[in-house]
Structure formats: C-alpha cells, structure tokens
Scaffold this active site. Structure first.
Site, PDB file in Angstrom:
ATOM      1  N   TYR A 255      62.643  39.677 126.321  1.00 51.86           N
ATOM      2  CA  TYR A 255      63.913  39.220 126.889  1.00 51.86           C
ATOM      3  C   TYR A 255      64.023  37.702 126.920  1.00 51.86           C
ATOM      4  CZ  TYR A 255      64.467  44.082 128.181  1.00 51.86           C
ATOM      5  OH  TYR A 255      64.586  45.448 128.127  1.00 51.86           O
TER       6      TYR A 255
ATOM      7  N   LYS B 100      57.165  56.121 134.606  1.00 50.79           N
ATOM      8  CA  LYS B 100      56.287  56.763 133.630  1.00 50.79           C
ATOM      9  C   LYS B 100      54.853  56.840 134.156  1.00 50.79           C
ATOM     10  CE  LYS B 100      58.752  55.405 129.406  1.00 50.79           C
ATOM     11  NZ  LYS B 100      58.647  54.662 128.136  1.00 50.79           N
TER      12      LYS B 100
ATOM     13  N   ARG C  56      65.458  53.314 134.125  1.00 55.73           N
ATOM     14  CA  ARG C  56      65.693  54.128 132.942  1.00 55.73           C
ATOM     15  C   ARG C  56      66.603  55.304 133.299  1.00 55.73           C
ATOM     16  NH1 ARG C  56      60.152  52.970 133.323  1.00 55.73           N
ATOM     17  NH2 ARG C  56      59.328  51.673 131.614  1.00 55.73           N
TER      18      ARG C  56
ATOM     19  N   HIS D 198      71.008  52.556 127.094  1.00 56.39           N
ATOM     20  CA  HIS D 198      69.821  51.767 127.450  1.00 56.39           C
ATOM     21  C   HIS D 198      70.150  50.273 127.503  1.00 56.39           C
ATOM     22  CE1 HIS D 198      65.563  52.080 128.254  1.00 56.39           C
ATOM     23  NE2 HIS D 198      65.314  51.052 127.472  1.00 56.39           N
TER      24      HIS D 198
ATOM     25  N   HIS E 115      57.285  47.666 133.748  1.00 52.21           N
ATOM     26  CA  HIS E 115      56.507  47.475 132.529  1.00 52.21           C
ATOM     27  C   HIS E 115      55.028  47.322 132.872  1.00 52.21           C
ATOM     28  CE1 HIS E 115      60.101  45.829 129.973  1.00 52.21           C
ATOM     29  NE2 HIS E 115      60.030  47.138 129.953  1.00 52.21           N
TER      30      HIS E 115
ATOM     31  N   ARG F 138      69.883  48.601 130.890  1.00 48.61           N
ATOM     32  CA  ARG F 138      68.548  48.135 131.284  1.00 48.61           C
ATOM     33  C   ARG F 138      68.263  46.762 130.668  1.00 48.61           C
ATOM     34  NH1 ARG F 138      63.550  49.921 133.205  1.00 48.61           N
ATOM     35  NH2 ARG F 138      61.721  49.531 131.899  1.00 48.61           N
TER      36      ARG F 138
END
Length: 300
Positions: A281, A174, A150, A246, A272, A249
């Site tokens: 995806y 994150k 990211r 983005h 993730h 990514r």
C-alpha cells in the site's frame, strides 16, 4: 474417481473448516481445484493419488497454461493440491508429496485498486436507507470501509462481536486469529440504525440466531451474498470500470496511510501476519502522490 477419494476429500474439507478455520469461500476454491485435478487424473488414466508423479504434474501445468489462466490462478491451484497432499502425508496415506517439487510461477506484481474519496461518496449515495434491506446494505458498506475487514470475516460477525460502547468489533480472521478493530461515528450510526430498524424486521419470520448481518429471509448473510450486495451497490452508482468488493479493503488501508497512519498500525488492523503484505500500500500512496504532483505542480 472412486469413493475412497471422495471420502478423503471430505475429511480434508472438514480439516480446513475445523482445524484451519478457513472461510467458506476459500474452502470452495480448494474443493474446486482438487476436483478439477481428479478430472485430469481420469483423463490421464491415473488410478490413484499415490501414482501421481512430478511428470504428471508438469503435464497438468501445461494444460493450465494452455487455458490462458493468470499466473495467480495457477499458483492457487498448485497451492491447493500441495496442501491436499500435505494433509495426506500427515494422515500417513503416502510417503512423499510430488507437488513439493513444483516451483510456483512468478506472479506479476500489481498495485491494489482502490476507491478515491469522491468515489466512496458515490457508493454511499447509491444506497437507499428507507427500507430494512437498504439499512442493512448501508451498514455493510460503512463497516467494510471503516474497518477493512475481509468479506468472509464480515459474514462471520456475530452480535456479541460488536461493542457499541467502545466502537470496536472482534474479528475472527484467518487461521483462528482474532483481532479488535475500531470503527468511527459514521459506521456506528449506520450499524445502530440497522440493528434497531432493519435486522429486527428481517428476522421477523426466521428463527433466532446471533449472526450480525442477515439476508432478506432473516438467515445468516453469506460471503457470496455480501459480494452480490456490493456488486449491486456498485452497479447502482455512477462508477465505471473494473470494480470488485475487495477494493473496499484496499481503500481502507490506502486512505489510512494517505492520512498519516503508520505501517504497523495498518498491519494490525488488516490482520496481516507479515509486514510485507501491508507494504504494497505504500507503493499505492507513493503513486498517488506522484500523480498529484504531476497533475498540479506548475513545473511538473
């Protein structure tokens, strides 16, 4: 709003920074959403956060929809306020969270946009490599495409996080989660050239620090700064249409799956928490295969 509310918001922001380790971009979004709700409270003559009711929130939602905001944007605003109220519950400043009663609007499913191989070549061709800033921009583009990290994770990258011997980076993601992501020979060469011939010159008039990517003054490059650079690269290329940073990514994940990578590997590389976030995806690659078939099979 009174000063107590501002102090409360400040402590909530510190909580997001220190305990949740959210990116600056995410924190700014939270702050904007909450301040926007404070303005609504003023307009509705709601004196205190504890006086907000479910009926008030319904009125607020109606106003948001009248602005023709996307469902995803409305969901984000409600999520920000729900988190803010949950924080106040944690601090025992109130006894219930009226936002817990709100049903999030159903978000329309959109397949993520990505760059095709030829488009990526155009992006790389748009980068100059004969200046220190050009070397930085090229290295930035190579790393984002090579790792799928990211923009916020990229801005937080430090010198010690990059292992040139193993060609891996340690990504601080994150929720204080860390992961190792490999990068290939193209990114390796670009990063080395940037460190040797770009970063050193950019740092010449700045105090020493260990952030990997720096701005033109030698200071740490922010997530917003990275977005500006990527948008400029896109503008300088011959690509047209709606493009956002983005997409690099999305491109990373899509190209891996197209070339045979398994879903679990891509999930780990992207950081993730849930496989469902990665599965979108597969729809992209399936659509790509369908279009290729329809365009090239003689009896399609």
């Amino acid at each position: 709003m009174n000063i107590d509310v501002n102090i409360l918001l400040k402590s909530f922001i510190e909580y997001l920074q220190i305990e949740r380790n959210y990116s600056q971009y995410t924190i700014e979004s939270y702050q904007h959403d909450i301040n926007e709700f404070f303005l609504f409270m003023n307009e509705q003559k709601i004196a205190s956060l504890t006086e907000v009711t479910y009926a008030d929130i319904r009125i607020y939602l109606t106003l948001l929809y009248k602005k023709n905001l996307a469902r995803k944007t409305v969901s984000r605003k409600i999520s920000s306020l729900r988190s803010f109220y949950n924080y106040m519950l944690r601090e025992k400043l109130l006894t219930d969270n009226p936002f817990s009663l709100v049903t999030m609007p159903k978000i329309e499913k959109r397949l993520p946009d990505f760059f095709y191989g030829d488009e990526m070549k155009q992006l790389f061709a748009a980068c100059e490599t004969d200046t220190s800033l050009g070397l930085r921009n090229y290295a930035l583009l190579e790393l984002l495409y090579a790792t799928g990290i990211r923009v916020g994770e990229c801005s937080g990258l430090r010198l010690k996080d990059v292992d040139f011997f193993l060609s891996t980076i340690l990504v601080h993601g994150k929720g204080q989660k860390e992961r190792y992501v490999p990068f290939g020979s193209f990114a390796h060469d670009a990063l080395e050239k940037y460190i040797q011939n770009g970063r050193r010159l950019l740092m010449k008039n700045h105090d020493s620090h260990d952030f990997f990517f720096v701005n033109f003054r030698g200071g740490p490059l922010t997530a917003r700064g990275i977005r500006v650079i990527l948008n400029k690269i896109i503008e300088d290329s011959s690509l047209k249409g709606k493009i956002h940073p983005h997409m690099l990514r999305h491109t990373f994940a899509t190209h891996l799956l197209e070339n045979g990578a398994d879903m679990r590997t891509v999930q780990e590389l992207l950081g993730h928490a849930n496989l469902s976030s990665t599965q979108v995806y597969t729809h992209v690659t399936n659509e790509y295969l369908r279009r290729s078939y329809m365009n090239h099979h003689p009896r399609a």
